[in-house]
Motif scaffolding. Structure first.
Motif, short mmCIF file in Angstrom:
data_model
loop_
_atom_site.label_atom_id
_atom_site.label_comp_id
_atom_site.label_asym_id
_atom_site.label_seq_id
_atom_site.Cartn_x
_atom_site.Cartn_y
_atom_site.Cartn_z
N ALA A 386 -7.94 35.51 21.26
CA ALA A 386 -8.12 36.85 20.69
C ALA A 386 -7.34 37.89 21.48
CB ALA A 386 -9.60 37.22 20.66
N PHE A 394 -7.71 38.79 14.33
CA PHE A 394 -8.38 39.72 13.41
C PHE A 394 -8.38 39.15 11.99
CE2 PHE A 394 -7.92 43.20 10.33
CZ PHE A 394 -9.17 43.76 10.47
N LEU A 397 -10.74 36.32 11.65
CA LEU A 397 -12.14 36.78 11.64
C LEU A 397 -12.52 37.27 10.25
CD1 LEU A 397 -14.67 37.25 13.27
CD2 LEU A 397 -13.86 39.51 13.82
N ALA A 400 -13.08 34.34 8.21
CA ALA A 400 -14.32 33.65 8.59
C ALA A 400 -15.53 34.37 8.02
CB ALA A 400 -14.43 33.57 10.11
N VAL A 401 -15.53 35.70 8.06
CA VAL A 401 -16.64 36.46 7.50
C VAL A 401 -16.70 36.23 5.99
CG1 VAL A 401 -17.52 38.76 7.06
CG2 VAL A 401 -16.69 38.18 9.31
N SER A 404 -17.99 32.72 5.09
CA SER A 404 -19.40 32.53 5.40
C SER A 404 -20.30 33.29 4.43
CB SER A 404 -19.71 32.99 6.82
OG SER A 404 -18.80 32.43 7.72
N ALA A 452 -21.82 29.85 8.19
CA ALA A 452 -21.74 30.90 9.20
C ALA A 452 -21.75 30.28 10.59
CB ALA A 452 -22.90 31.87 9.03
N PHE A 455 -18.40 28.80 11.33
CA PHE A 455 -17.31 29.72 11.63
C PHE A 455 -17.55 30.53 12.89
CE2 PHE A 455 -15.66 28.31 7.72
CZ PHE A 455 -14.31 28.31 8.00
N VAL A 456 -18.80 30.64 13.30
CA VAL A 456 -19.02 31.17 14.65
C VAL A 456 -18.36 30.22 15.64
CG1 VAL A 456 -20.75 31.51 16.42
CG2 VAL A 456 -21.09 32.48 14.17
N PHE A 459 -14.34 30.34 15.13
CA PHE A 459 -13.72 31.53 15.69
C PHE A 459 -14.02 31.66 17.18
CE2 PHE A 459 -13.44 36.00 16.81
CZ PHE A 459 -12.19 36.31 16.32
N GLY A 460 -15.28 31.43 17.52
CA GLY A 460 -15.70 31.63 18.90
C GLY A 460 -15.00 30.70 19.87
N LEU A 464 -12.25 33.12 21.37
CA LEU A 464 -12.97 33.93 22.38
C LEU A 464 -13.00 33.22 23.74
CD1 LEU A 464 -15.89 35.26 20.18
CD2 LEU A 464 -13.70 36.31 20.66
#
Lengths: 682, 314
Positions: A386, A394, A397, A400-401, A404, A452, A455-456, A459-460, A464
């Motif tokens: 990130a 971005f 994300l 991903a949102v 989900s 969800a 994808f946490v 993405f995480g 991250l």
């Protein structure tokens, strides 16, 4: 067909042909090949977007006549295309994605310079776009099947593009075999339709099912369900999908997950709602059940993956399931004579189709950019991206949102419509069957929540915390055109999420064609700000309103900040590491660790295998080295496909006796066959 | 229009101000039941104010997601609160979304909370995120199914419509459908708010923690937003439960007398539900992580039974 769309459509098809030719022409000039193939494809796709949107927006699509692309010399076969509403809607999807993906590819293909032939990649890319567009527009079963085959073959070539690796070759072959099983079923299905109508033209197939004997009609339904189901990737016919999508180049993966599997959805929409007439109840029940199972299993297997692209491929299965839940409900409502609800369920399915195309392509493009930067698909070696790839992070994300099904983006809107259809379906029939609606809604809720979670994780773990490998540490942001493609799809996600009532107008001609009703006026309240169910008492939602309200509420936290915390300072410090001298990436949660609770809870399904080898000197608690291996294999692989595979091999070994290589024996076979056929003819 | 705006502002204020009080009451009563004096019921307000004034330390490994998440959590909790009827049977934002949007927005907040747990790169945060997402996924079908059951009997997913329907004569608490759906939702409430059989809100630095593990790296005003957001979420879920299943006395028009009665009854109902939560928390031990799915599947079974009973009794 109005002149503008016809011309643009022709230009678009021509553009793909030219792009493909340019690729082969510039085989040795990578830069020109890149520019001309993908540049040509972007232009062609742009024309396609306009050509498909205009008739949908103006409502002229319904009256569009078929046009012959070129003269055919074979009886029954006509190379005709028709931009009817359903075809135009799917044409819009393929063109929109084609545009974003071609732009992205301009940058992405540079990664192949000096390694692989960009010309070949570009040529097949164009051909695949061309064939897929033709599949959506073909107005003749023969032409449809030809386009279908070209699509399958070009897709095979693209999947096997990096054929140096064995994994890729195996995946390509698997795709090839499964795809042809599907095509076989389709051919049989169309032959059944041909028997009833005496022609291969799609116009003669319209509501043909009502005139067919019920046995043939049910057989046709099953054949098409399997045939299109293989392409769409429904459980249990999905096994090619998680194998083939990840190994293809990322722009192709996006195209396959975004559009190619939608050809199966298109086929089902076309056949079930346009051709086969009023459905018996068990069709809807079957489709809804398959949809629910695909959705839940798809997301559960996705959670077990730590290969970023395989994870996304499994999510395609999940989303196909969600689309089919809408379709299945629509079939059930048609059976019980509720066209209004059927239209809403159909809209839910179709809306989710374009939504999935958009966000899945976006996610694959993000994965491609990450792959480009880190040279690995393994999430366990990523992390910290990130900070290194801000824009890609971005965009990913947002995707991903959206996937989900979280408000306010597009995934939420289509799932909301699905929930509404399922909920209102409860009152359509007094029989026990209606319990299916709330139960599949509950499974949809489970799917959404697991997505969800997945994808946490995706993405995480990828973007991250600290980088987990040297490659990730030195990752760099993707090039401008790659970001442009992603930005385009991100915009589409946001638009489809915030302005559903605007977009629903485009679906009016489609539902009018398939169920005879237009719903967009009924589904929008308060000048299009609010989306409502068909029964406005049933529930309303407004993603735009919620977003605006969220903005209006922002003064609360910021006011508190100004009022109470103006003097407070912010320091940057290390993360607390339990008193250890420093936080290392080894202390971070891994993707495998993240999904461990789910693996344990669903262990009856996953049957996880793990292998731990410890080397220690005096006590097992102080190991010198630990080797850990964990493995989850799909239950369909072990229970269905492997035994089937063995059976086929055993049978072929038996058959080998027939093919002894002796010419005389072969002549006898031919003679006997001829004799039998003659007897049969008598 | 002005009245609507007033209702909106009032409900926002009520949510912001009442949420810490409910958390404070639960903490205080729990302590009393355990023969401790416990914190004053106003302590949560003091904590939030203290956090707001403090300096912040942000992890050097964290990205912008870490700073973005507190706002998402805070705002989504507030938004959800505005979609649930509190004192009046018409929620201010009911046109913008019903039960489905409530579940969706809560999930959005949780999504960012879990990402923020992973962001600083500590093992605790990742553990919390993983468990939070797992348990919420298991809780989701039960929640959806029981809300669906209620929505089916009321004919709408709009929470205001549901509350208005439950005020009608056809609604009885002893109706097995409602009783079972209430039981299912109560278990979901315990899970979603991190209460004892599922998570222990009073613990820090224990390997069993879920919600607190994700907040471990937060300090200062971000921590205040996170804690406050969590208590608003708790208040909203409790409101949902009491107002849907015990809807008597909710004002149907905006007169001061009706609102006064409504406020009084609402307070009493909340206190009763808090007492129930406190009782459950003190009389039960925390479940082992892998036993929690059993509890949640019990909730799912209860919700399924509720659904079946609509079939049998109507």
């Amino acid at each position: 067909m109005d002149i503008l769309s016809a011309t643009l459509l022709n230009l678009s098809l021509l553009g793909y042909v030219v792009g493909a030719a340019a690729g082969l022409l510039f085989l040795r000039h990578e830069k020109s090949a890149n520019l001309f193939t993908f540049g040509g494809a972007s232009l062609a796709a742009l024309f396609g977007v306009i050509a498909c949107t205009v008739p949908l927006a103006t409502g002229t699509a319904a009256t569009n006549q078929s046009i012959e692309l070129f003269q055919s010399l074979i009886p029954y076969v006509q190379f005709t295309v028709r931009l009817d509403p359903l075809g135009a809607f799917f044409g819009l999807i393929v063109s929109l994605l084609g545009l974003a993906l071609s732009l992205y590819s301009l940058g992405y293909a540079r990664g192949f310079y000096g390694r692989k032939s960009v010309g070949v990649l570009g040529a097949f890319f164009n051909l695949l776009l061309l064939a897929t567009t033709l599949v959506f527009l073909a107005d003749n079963a023969f032409f449809f099947l030809i386009a279908w085959e070209i699509m399958a073959l070009t897709a095979y070539c693209l999947v096997s593009f990096e054929h140096e690796q064995e994994e890729t070759r195996n995946a390509g072959v698997l795709f090839f075999v499964m795809s042809h099983i599907g095509t076989g079923c389709l051919i049989l299905g169309f032959l059944l339709l041909f028997r009833a109508s005496g022609s291969y033209g799609f116009d003669t197939f319209h509501v043909l099912g009502d005139k067919m004997p019920s046995g043939q009609r049910n057989a046709a339904f099953l054949l098409f369900l399997v045939g299109f189901g293989v392409k769409a990737g429904i459980v249990p016919l999905h096994i090619w999908l998680p194998a083939a999508h990840p190994v293809a180049p990322s722009n192709v993966s996006a195209l396959m997950s975004g559009v190619l599997i939608k050809t199966g959805i298109y086929g089902m929409a076309r056949v079930f709602f346009d051709f086969l007439g009023t459905p018996p109840n068990w069709w809807g029940v079957t489709v809804l059940t398959i949809g629910t199972i695909s959705a839940v299993l798809g997301v559960l297997y996705a959670l077990m993956e730590h290969d970023l692209k395989r994870l996304l491929a499994y999510h395609s299965i999940e989303n196909i399931g969600i689309i089919l839940m809408g379709f299945g409900a629509a079939l059930m409502f048609l059976h019980t004579g509720h066209p209004l609800l059927a239209s809403m369920a159909l809209i839910a399915g179709l809306y989710h189709t374009i939504n999935h195309a958009v966000f899945k392509a976006l996610l694959f493009l993000g994965a491609g950019a990450v792959l480009h930067a880190t040279h690995t698909r393994n999430m366990e070696e990523m992390g910290g991206l990130a900070k290194r790839m801000r824009w890609t992070a971005f965009f990913f994300l947002v995707g991903a949102v959206a996937i989900s099904a979280l408000p306010p983006l597009n995934g939420f809107v289509s799932e909301w419509l699905t929930y509404q259809s399922l909920l209102q379906g409860f009152g359509t029939t007094p029989s026990l069957i209606r319990l299916m609606f709330p139960l599949s809604a509950a499974m949809l809720a489970l799917t959404g929540a697991l997505a969800a979670a997945c994808f946490v994780k995706a993405f995480g773990i990828t973007f991250l915390a600290q980088p987990r490998s040297e490659h990730a540490r030195h990752a760099h942001e993707a090039s401008f055109t790659m970001l442009l493609g992603q930005a385009l799809l991100t915009t589409a996600c946001v638009f489809l999420g915030l302005f559903p009532t605007v977009f629903l107008k485009l679906l009016d001609p489609v539902t009018q064609q398939l169920t005879g009703l237009k719903l967009s006026a009924q589904l929008s309240l308060a000048n299009g700000l609010v989306l409502a169910g068909v029964d406005s008492q049933g529930g309303t939602v407004s993603t735009l309103g919620l977003t605006l309200m969220a903005v209006c509420l922002l003064p609360v936290p910021f006011g508190l900040w100004l009022f109470c915390a103006r003097k407070s300072k912010t320091r940057i410090g290390p993360t607390w590491a339990c008193g250890q001298p420093g936080l290392t990436p080894q202390m971070e949660y891994t993707a495998t660790g993240f999904s461990k609770p789910i693996r344990m809870i669903f262990k009856a399904l996953f049957r996880p295998r793990r292998d731990v080898q410890r080397d220690y000197d005096f006590s097992p608690y102080f190991a010198r080295t630990i080797r850990f291996e964990s493995h989850v294999e799909e239950v369909f692989q072990t229970r269905i496909y492997r035994p089937l595979n063995r059976l086929v091999l055993r049978l072929s070994r038996r058959m080998r006796a027939l093919q002894a290589g002796s010419l005389q024996a072969y002549l006898i076979y031919i003679f006997v066959t001829l004799l039998l056929l003659l007897l049969f003819a008598l | 229009m002005n009245l609507d705006l007033l209702a909106l502002v009032l409900q926002t204020a009520l949510l912001l101000l009442l949420a810490p009080l409910v958390s404070g009451c639960i903490k205080n009563w729990k302590a009393k039941l355990q023969n401790r004096r416990g914190p004053r019921i106003w302590q949560v307000y003091a904590d939030v104010l203290k956090f707001l004034r403090k300096d912040m330390v942000i992890s050097e490994h964290a990205s912008w997601v870490f700073s973005f998440a507190p706002y998402v959590v805070f705002i989504t909790s507030l938004l959800v609160g505005l979609m649930v009827p509190m004192l009046t049977s018409q929620a201010p934002l009911s046109l913008f979304g019903g039960a489905l949007a409530v579940i969706g927005l809560l999930a959005l907040g949780r999504f960012f909370l879990a990402l923020a747990g992973l962001d600083p790169g500590s093992a605790f945060g990742g553990m919390g995120s993983s468990r939070e997402m797992t348990l919420s996924a298991i809780a989701e079908p039960a929640m959806m199914l029981s809300i669906f059951t209620v929505a089916i009997t009321a004919g709408s997913t709009d929470l205001s419509q549901i509350v208005q329907a439950t005020q009608g004569p056809a609604w009885r608490l002893l109706n097995p459908t409602h009783a079972l759906a209430f039981a299912a939702l109560f278990i979901v409430l315990l899970a979603e708010t991190g209460r004892i059989p599922v998570d222990n809100p009073a613990t820090h630095l224990e390997l069993t923690m879920i919600h607190e593990a994700m907040l471990l790296e937060y300090s200062g005003r971000y921590l205040a937003f996170m804690e406050w957001g969590a208590s608003i979420k708790q208040l909203v879920l409790m409101t949902l439960l009491v107002n849907v299943f015990f809807s008597f006395g909710i004002a149907s028009e905006l007169t001061s007398a009706a609102l006064g009665v409504s406020l009084l009854l609402y307070g009493l109902k909340l206190l009763a539900l808090s007492a129930a939560v406190v009782l459950v928390e003190t009389t039960n031990a925390k479940l082992r992580l892998f036993r929690v799915p059993d509890l949640l599947s019990a909730a799912f079974v209860l919700a399924t039974l509720a659904l079946l009973s609509t079939f049998l009794f109507q």
